[in-house]
Design an enzyme around this catalytic site. Structure first.
Site, mmCIF file in Angstrom:
data_model
loop_
_atom_site.group_PDB
_atom_site.id
_atom_site.type_symbol
_atom_site.label_atom_id
_atom_site.label_comp_id
_atom_site.label_asym_id
_atom_site.label_seq_id
_atom_site.Cartn_x
_atom_site.Cartn_y
_atom_site.Cartn_z
ATOM 1 N N TYR A 51 0.918 -1.052 0.047
ATOM 2 C CA TYR A 51 -0.200 -0.024 0.049
ATOM 3 C C TYR A 51 0.501 1.217 -0.239
ATOM 4 O O TYR A 51 2.048 1.162 0.680
ATOM 5 C CB TYR A 51 -0.643 0.094 1.598
ATOM 6 C CG TYR A 51 -2.070 -1.042 1.040
ATOM 7 C CD1 TYR A 51 -2.159 -1.872 -0.113
ATOM 8 C CD2 TYR A 51 -3.253 -0.929 2.044
ATOM 9 C CE1 TYR A 51 -3.666 -2.469 -0.405
ATOM 10 C CE2 TYR A 51 -4.338 -2.003 2.147
ATOM 11 C CZ TYR A 51 -4.616 -2.418 0.915
ATOM 12 O OH TYR A 51 -5.457 -3.782 0.952
ATOM 13 N N SER A 208 -13.397 -2.467 -0.908
ATOM 14 C CA SER A 208 -14.166 -1.730 -1.422
ATOM 15 C C SER A 208 -15.658 -2.098 -1.222
ATOM 16 O O SER A 208 -16.377 -2.484 -2.308
ATOM 17 C CB SER A 208 -13.645 -2.096 -2.911
ATOM 18 O OG SER A 208 -14.170 -0.854 -3.822
ATOM 19 N N PRO A 209 -16.260 -1.950 -0.164
ATOM 20 C CA PRO A 209 -17.356 -2.683 -0.152
ATOM 21 C C PRO A 209 -18.578 -1.560 -0.774
ATOM 22 O O PRO A 209 -19.583 -1.931 -0.363
ATOM 23 C CB PRO A 209 -17.291 -2.636 1.768
ATOM 24 C CG PRO A 209 -16.528 -1.548 1.971
ATOM 25 C CD PRO A 209 -15.435 -1.527 1.349
ATOM 26 N N GLY A 212 -16.318 0.923 -5.053
ATOM 27 C CA GLY A 212 -14.894 2.039 -5.466
ATOM 28 C C GLY A 212 -15.945 3.423 -5.848
ATOM 29 O O GLY A 212 -15.077 4.306 -6.278
ATOM 30 N N GLY A 213 -16.671 3.873 -4.783
ATOM 31 C CA GLY A 213 -17.052 5.244 -4.633
ATOM 32 C C GLY A 213 -18.285 5.141 -5.753
ATOM 33 O O GLY A 213 -19.266 6.287 -6.444
ATOM 34 N N PHE A 216 -22.253 6.386 -4.926
ATOM 35 C CA PHE A 216 -22.289 7.882 -5.335
ATOM 36 C C PHE A 216 -22.511 8.774 -5.692
ATOM 37 O O PHE A 216 -23.466 9.901 -6.172
ATOM 38 C CB PHE A 216 -21.320 8.592 -3.835
ATOM 39 C CG PHE A 216 -20.791 7.764 -2.549
ATOM 40 C CD1 PHE A 216 -22.233 7.902 -1.070
ATOM 41 C CD2 PHE A 216 -20.195 6.731 -2.271
ATOM 42 C CE1 PHE A 216 -21.199 7.697 -0.821
ATOM 43 C CE2 PHE A 216 -19.922 6.030 -1.257
ATOM 44 C CZ PHE A 216 -21.252 6.025 -0.190
#
Length: 298
Positions: A51, A208-209, A212-213, A216
């Site tokens: 990461y 990634s619940p 990945g956005g 929205f």
């Protein structure tokens, strides 16, 4: 096969550090965030060697070094095996997976050093290499466990068959499989991944619940359908925070999914924690599932 690992993961949510290098936190600010996360009831902190181009663990470690006694309140997870060119490790010249004994041991030792944590509560193989030898993985796990450097082991992005195969070679129980699960990635509900973990009484971690956005800012009909189904359920509870509703939907599944909250904003973390108070009946849960599938139940 080793004894059951049921109940190893603490709590229902984890805090993830995949994008921590984008948060712009000083060491003191990172330490403050760790305390704030703990205050929401989250104890599990999810890392990986790779990461932030192999730098994020060191940032967290510098914060933890400011208050070493905090270590015993944390459940620290790291992952190993993914390699790609980066400035931190200039000897890596290509993108590949390394599931060898030597690499697993080296990566775990490096993560412990960078996190300044003394030991890992959980080490995961980040992705399976198609040519990995399970005997190499078993030897690495034995070494790390015997030296007290890693307490528990698991995998990430494994199929049920690969999970079962690897477990047959190990003396330690695999305690979880960290996989992508969201309303926009519902495949694990049908491909046997969650069924296998339910059979073994093991809980999955979900990366990634929030898809990945994409929920929205819906870009297509499917995303819009799923968001509308979630909002419809939220009306019952006076809840209009979409992220809270997504987490609640995942938490309602009987597999005991542990979503990873990958935000450095306290508001987002508190939104996730609020999901623990919002139930989904089977009928309500399926309304979101069918919205994701784009077709009614048979």
């Amino acid at each position: 096969m080793a004894s059951s690992a049921e109940g190893v993961l603490p709590g229902r949510l984890a805090h993830g550090y995949w994008r921590a290098h984008e948060w712009g936190l000083s060491d003191n600010a990172c330490l403050k965030l760790i305390h704030q996360v703990l205050e929401t009831g989250i104890q599990c902190f999810d890392h990986a060697a790779c990461y932030g181009d192999f730098r994020n663990e060191a940032e967290f470690g510098r914060a933890l070094a400011l208050e070493p006694a905090l270590r015993e309140r944390l459940y620290l997870v790291s992952k190993c095996g993914i390699l790609f060119p980066n400035d931190e490790l200039p000897h890596i010249q290509s993108h590949y997976y390394d599931n060898s004994r030597a690499h697993i041991i080296w990566s775990a030792e490096r993560s412990i050093e960078k996190l300044q944590c003394g030991y890992l509560d959980l080490l995961l193989i980040h992705r399976p290499s198609p040519c990995a030898h399970p005997e190499e993985i078993a030897a690495a796990f034995d070494d790390l466990h015997c030296r007290g450097l890693v307490r528990h082991f698991g995998v990430s992005n494994y199929s049920a068959q690969k999970f079962s195969m690897l477990q047959s070679w190990l003396d330690q129980p695999l305690v979880t499989n960290q996989i992508e699960i969201s309303p926009l990635q519902p495949a694990p509900f049908d491909d046997g991944s969650l069924d296998y973990l339910l059979e073994k009484r093991l809980r999955p971690m979900a990366w990634s619940p929030l898809g990945g956005g994409a929920l929205f800012k819906p870009q297509n009909e499917r995303s819009t359908r799923v968001a509308q189904a979630l909002f419809a359920h939220g009306e019952t509870y006076g809840e209009n925070r979409l992220d809270t509703l997504v987490y609640a939907w995942l938490l309602a599944h009987p597999a005991g999914i542990m979503p990873i909250v990958g935000s450095g904003r306290l508001e987002r973390i508190e939104n996730a924690s609020a999901a623990l108070n919002i139930p989904f009946s089977e009928q309500e849960w399926l309304s979101v599932y069918t919205a994701a599938q784009g077709k009614p139940l048979p």
